[in-house]
Design a protein around this motif. Sequence first.
Motif, PDB file in Angstrom:
ATOM      1  N   ARG A 112      21.433  74.762 -71.434  1.00  0.00           N
ATOM      2  CA  ARG A 112      22.820  74.370 -71.176  1.00  0.00           C
ATOM      3  C   ARG A 112      23.777  75.325 -71.882  1.00  0.00           C
ATOM      4  O   ARG A 112      23.398  76.035 -72.797  1.00  0.00           O
ATOM      5  CB  ARG A 112      23.094  72.956 -71.725  1.00  0.00           C
ATOM      6  N   SER A 113      25.007  75.272 -71.462  1.00  0.00           N
ATOM      7  CA  SER A 113      26.060  76.038 -72.125  1.00  0.00           C
ATOM      8  C   SER A 113      26.346  75.428 -73.492  1.00  0.00           C
ATOM      9  O   SER A 113      25.958  74.294 -73.772  1.00  0.00           O
ATOM     10  CB  SER A 113      27.326  76.021 -71.271  1.00  0.00           C
ATOM     11  N   GLU A 119      31.996  74.897 -65.214  1.00  0.00           N
ATOM     12  CA  GLU A 119      31.067  74.630 -64.110  1.00  0.00           C
ATOM     13  C   GLU A 119      31.717  74.804 -62.745  1.00  0.00           C
ATOM     14  O   GLU A 119      31.052  74.657 -61.732  1.00  0.00           O
ATOM     15  CB  GLU A 119      30.504  73.217 -64.233  1.00  0.00           C
ATOM     16  N   THR A 134      21.793  75.531 -77.638  1.00  0.00           N
ATOM     17  CA  THR A 134      21.259  74.354 -76.947  1.00  0.00           C
ATOM     18  C   THR A 134      19.761  74.452 -76.723  1.00  0.00           C
ATOM     19  O   THR A 134      19.162  73.515 -76.206  1.00  0.00           O
ATOM     20  CB  THR A 134      21.973  74.150 -75.602  1.00  0.00           C
TER      21      THR A 134
END
Length: 172
Positions: A145-146, A171, A108
């Motif tokens: 981000r993941s 999350e 990402t």
Amino acid sequence: MTEAMSNLEAPPMSRRVLLNALLSGSVGVVVVGALYPVVKYFIPPSAGGTGEGVIAQDALGRPIRVSELLATHAATDRVLAQGLKGDPTYIVIDNGAVANYGLNAVCTHLGCVVPWNAGENLFKCPCHGSQYAANGKVIRGPAPRSLELVSVTVDGDNIRFSPWQGPDFREA
């Protein structure tokens, strides 16, 4: 003479009207042609398709069979496949079964393909050192981000990828 002039009327300006219409039309076409790509850039493309997803394929484009996958890989392995839109996507094997989620292998941060490091049980980006946990959650930046989630279903002996629906379970 004034009577003679009053009887004379100005001829209709059909040529001028025609030329103005042509000029206005050509300017309009140029403006629309210039604005179209700008507007298209700001409108996101649709996902397309019927939502059924795509069959997971290996590097040669052959469908990945669940029976062969589980027979040749460890109980907690991550297997790279061709996923949605041809993106590299990891099939997650969890406790000897195919998990209901997969991970898009594109970092990402800058879009590098992130390899699975089985020895350390995490994904390590070779470009800038981002690290992701086994479930794709970012644990060390610069990735913002993941890894993106993909929904995985087992359809007979095939694996099917479809867009992830719902909240991100990582999350919590």
